[in-house]
Scaffold this motif. Sequence first.
Motif, short mmCIF file in Angstrom:
data_model
loop_
_atom_site.label_atom_id
_atom_site.label_comp_id
_atom_site.label_asym_id
_atom_site.label_seq_id
_atom_site.Cartn_x
_atom_site.Cartn_y
_atom_site.Cartn_z
N ASP A 92 -4.37 3.58 -13.36
CA ASP A 92 -4.85 2.23 -13.65
C ASP A 92 -5.03 1.48 -12.33
OD1 ASP A 92 -5.54 -0.14 -14.82
OD2 ASP A 92 -3.69 -0.40 -15.96
N GLU A 93 -6.28 1.26 -11.94
CA GLU A 93 -6.62 0.60 -10.67
C GLU A 93 -5.87 1.26 -9.51
OE1 GLU A 93 -8.94 -1.50 -10.25
OE2 GLU A 93 -9.29 -2.51 -12.17
N PRO A 94 -6.05 2.56 -9.29
CA PRO A 94 -5.24 3.28 -8.30
C PRO A 94 -5.48 2.86 -6.86
CG PRO A 94 -7.02 4.67 -9.08
CD PRO A 94 -7.01 3.46 -9.96
N GLN A 134 4.18 5.49 -5.78
CA GLN A 134 4.02 5.52 -7.23
C GLN A 134 2.98 6.57 -7.63
OE1 GLN A 134 5.15 1.96 -9.53
NE2 GLN A 134 2.98 1.79 -9.89
N PHE A 135 1.95 6.73 -6.82
CA PHE A 135 0.93 7.76 -7.03
C PHE A 135 1.57 9.15 -6.99
CE2 PHE A 135 -2.63 10.31 -5.04
CZ PHE A 135 -3.44 10.34 -6.15
N ILE A 136 2.43 9.38 -6.02
CA ILE A 136 3.14 10.66 -5.93
C ILE A 136 3.97 10.88 -7.19
CG2 ILE A 136 4.95 11.93 -4.71
CD1 ILE A 136 3.99 10.51 -2.13
N GLY A 153 0.81 -1.21 0.00
CA GLY A 153 0.00 0.00 0.00
C GLY A 153 0.84 1.26 0.00
N MET A 154 1.93 1.25 0.77
CA MET A 154 2.84 2.40 0.79
C MET A 154 3.50 2.59 -0.57
SD MET A 154 4.75 1.98 4.46
CE MET A 154 3.92 2.28 6.01
N GLN A 155 3.92 1.48 -1.17
CA GLN A 155 4.52 1.58 -2.50
C GLN A 155 3.54 2.16 -3.51
OE1 GLN A 155 6.52 -2.02 -3.83
NE2 GLN A 155 7.23 -2.47 -1.76
#
Length: 318
Positions: free
Chosen positions: A159-161, A144-146, A138-140
Amino acid sequence: MDDTVLRVEHITKRFAGHTAVEDLSLEVKKGGIFGLLGPNGAGKSTTIRMIMNIIMPDEGKIVVFGESSASRDLSHRIGYLPEERGLYPKMRVLDQLTFLGETKGISRSSARTKAGQWLGRLGLGDWSTKKVNDLSKGMQQKVQFIGALLHDPELVILDEPFSGLDPVNSQVMKDVVVEIARQGRTVLFSTHIMEQAEKMCDRIVIIARGKKVVDGSLADIKQEFGGRHVALTFTKNSDRAARVLQDKRLVRRVDDYGASAEVELAPGAEGDVLLGTLVREGVGLSRFEIVEASLQSIFIQKVGAEAASVPAREVVNA
């Protein structure tokens, strides 16, 4: 003035004789949140990879910001969160994000500053010097979102965020997505979780087995779908409710969750008759409400049978 950010025109993609996406067209206007929806294996990720120019369509074309596909020249205008993890596991988190920012044209110092701010906002400030592989999945995902947002892109493709996130972290990321859209930027995100899409999206496309089955604004789709629907929540004797809801004179279709249900009334049936029948059977109710069809119920009716029979090879390639 044309406010179209993304135009997909009759694209088809095949893998070893299997058609993952077939004659798909869609259009995304500037601003708001656009949902690319479908069951697992529907072709959502394949479509996004074609939009991002990672793979090429066998037929059709894709236009982003008026140019053919997401070329390198457009990289600074697009943020992309892939479904699969794409981080360097041995790099420290802050160094990883700084590097990603630099690849989008941000200076090292600016990327580092922005990354630190985002890590703090998403609750990862204490993990900035840890290696990526020290973080939970979840942290990763949040790192990646950042990375997808660090350069303030005009178009954000997710894609499936929310995959693999607990409710608290899903809420944090959802708030960011909504904020981006309210700033006038454009968000395209794929999901098979209809509850999220219903709450967030202005416009949706639903695909099944690579083909488009629904396209339009959420409000128009619900209005077109029609029917009379009742949302129910039970406090006792839900087993008795289940028997009542099998009466085809009252109920045309039911989506039963055990403690709650959504039903479509049968033609000519009245809601108060259904209510009276449930009460007489001793069913306890904390909710009995006439509602629009949920996106979940529309989705199930449109693609439910196909989604249940997706071949294994399609899931791999989609």
